[in-house]
Design a protein around this motif. Sequence first.
Motif, PDB file in Angstrom:
ATOM      1  N   SER A  50      51.774  48.433  25.753  1.00 30.11           N
ATOM      2  CA  SER A  50      51.829  48.211  24.306  1.00 30.11           C
ATOM      3  C   SER A  50      52.158  49.518  23.597  1.00 30.11           C
ATOM      4  CB  SER A  50      50.455  47.703  23.830  1.00 30.11           C
ATOM      5  OG  SER A  50      50.414  47.619  22.422  1.00 30.11           O
ATOM      6  N   GLU A  82      54.545  44.461  24.268  1.00 32.53           N
ATOM      7  CA  GLU A  82      54.522  44.269  22.811  1.00 32.53           C
ATOM      8  C   GLU A  82      54.806  45.574  22.083  1.00 32.53           C
ATOM      9  OE1 GLU A  82      50.579  42.871  21.869  1.00 32.53           O
ATOM     10  OE2 GLU A  82      49.776  44.912  21.903  1.00 32.53           O
ATOM     11  N   VAL A 122      53.997  46.907  18.247  1.00 33.10           N
ATOM     12  CA  VAL A 122      53.151  46.533  17.115  1.00 33.10           C
ATOM     13  C   VAL A 122      53.483  47.408  15.916  1.00 33.10           C
ATOM     14  CG1 VAL A 122      50.779  46.145  16.366  1.00 33.10           C
ATOM     15  CG2 VAL A 122      51.354  46.013  18.802  1.00 33.10           C
ATOM     16  N   ALA A 175      52.391  37.412  15.182  1.00 31.27           N
ATOM     17  CA  ALA A 175      53.103  37.778  16.408  1.00 31.27           C
ATOM     18  C   ALA A 175      54.341  36.910  16.565  1.00 31.27           C
ATOM     19  CB  ALA A 175      52.192  37.607  17.625  1.00 31.27           C
ATOM     20  N   ARG A 213      57.130  36.022  19.399  1.00 33.19           N
ATOM     21  CA  ARG A 213      57.590  36.136  20.791  1.00 33.19           C
ATOM     22  C   ARG A 213      59.014  35.600  20.867  1.00 33.19           C
ATOM     23  NH1 ARG A 213      55.230  37.077  25.485  1.00 33.19           N
ATOM     24  NH2 ARG A 213      53.157  36.880  24.588  1.00 33.19           N
ATOM     25  N   VAL A 227      53.464  41.880  15.379  1.00 32.63           N
ATOM     26  CA  VAL A 227      53.636  42.151  16.807  1.00 32.63           C
ATOM     27  C   VAL A 227      54.920  41.490  17.304  1.00 32.63           C
ATOM     28  CG1 VAL A 227      52.531  42.044  19.061  1.00 32.63           C
ATOM     29  CG2 VAL A 227      51.118  42.065  16.987  1.00 32.63           C
ATOM     30  N   GLN A 276      56.953  40.532  20.639  1.00 33.90           N
ATOM     31  CA  GLN A 276      56.661  40.342  22.062  1.00 33.90           C
ATOM     32  C   GLN A 276      57.888  39.818  22.792  1.00 33.90           C
ATOM     33  OE1 GLN A 276      53.473  37.568  21.215  1.00 33.90           O
ATOM     34  NE2 GLN A 276      51.917  39.116  21.695  1.00 33.90           N
TER      35      GLN A 276
END
Lengths: 98, 98
Positions: free
Chosen positions: A8, A40, A42, B10, B12, B42, B44
């Motif tokens: 991360s 990830e 962030v 988040a 993804r 975030v 991902q």
Amino acid sequence: MMMENRNSVAIRYCTQCRWMLRAAWMGQELLTTFEGELAELVLQPGTGGVFEIKANDKLVWSRKDRGRFPEITELKQLIRDEIAPGKHLGHSDRKSEG
Amino acid sequence: MMMENRNSVAIRYCTQCRWMLRAAWMGQELLTTFEGELAELVLQPGTGGVFEIKANDKLVWSRKDRGRFPEITELKQLIRDEIAPGKHLGHSDRKSEG
């Protein structure tokens, strides 16, 4: 098959300083360079002139400590050293090799 | 003074589909609209055509379920409903109000 990883990277940036675009750009550079090695990226809004970058919770850059933003090449080297020590960065390695 | 918050969104995205830029753009839209209401955004990397958006671990969009990407206005409404239900979104609310 790609190995699962839990690496991360977090970028905390000052919204008052309007550093979101810079943080997001650096984030995308890292996601591109470390595709398959980052779980990830962030982005964390902050205040008070903060610009800090952590790799797996280790602080690798603080603008307050360093007095400047990182060059993207040196940032990639710092992140590489934490999450993918054996990885060669191509152009981004040249400066330190020269 | 700004209230502390722990709201997290988040995104993804499938790297094979080259959806990073789209995910990062949507992320920046959310960080801008919900400045002061989002603690983190975030990104991902994923595979296999995934494009999923979670607000505080609740799935608010799955491209596989919906068959398309969200419009940015409807995405803001979905995120708003989870993290800042009283917030008015201006232009982004008009479509559903009309």
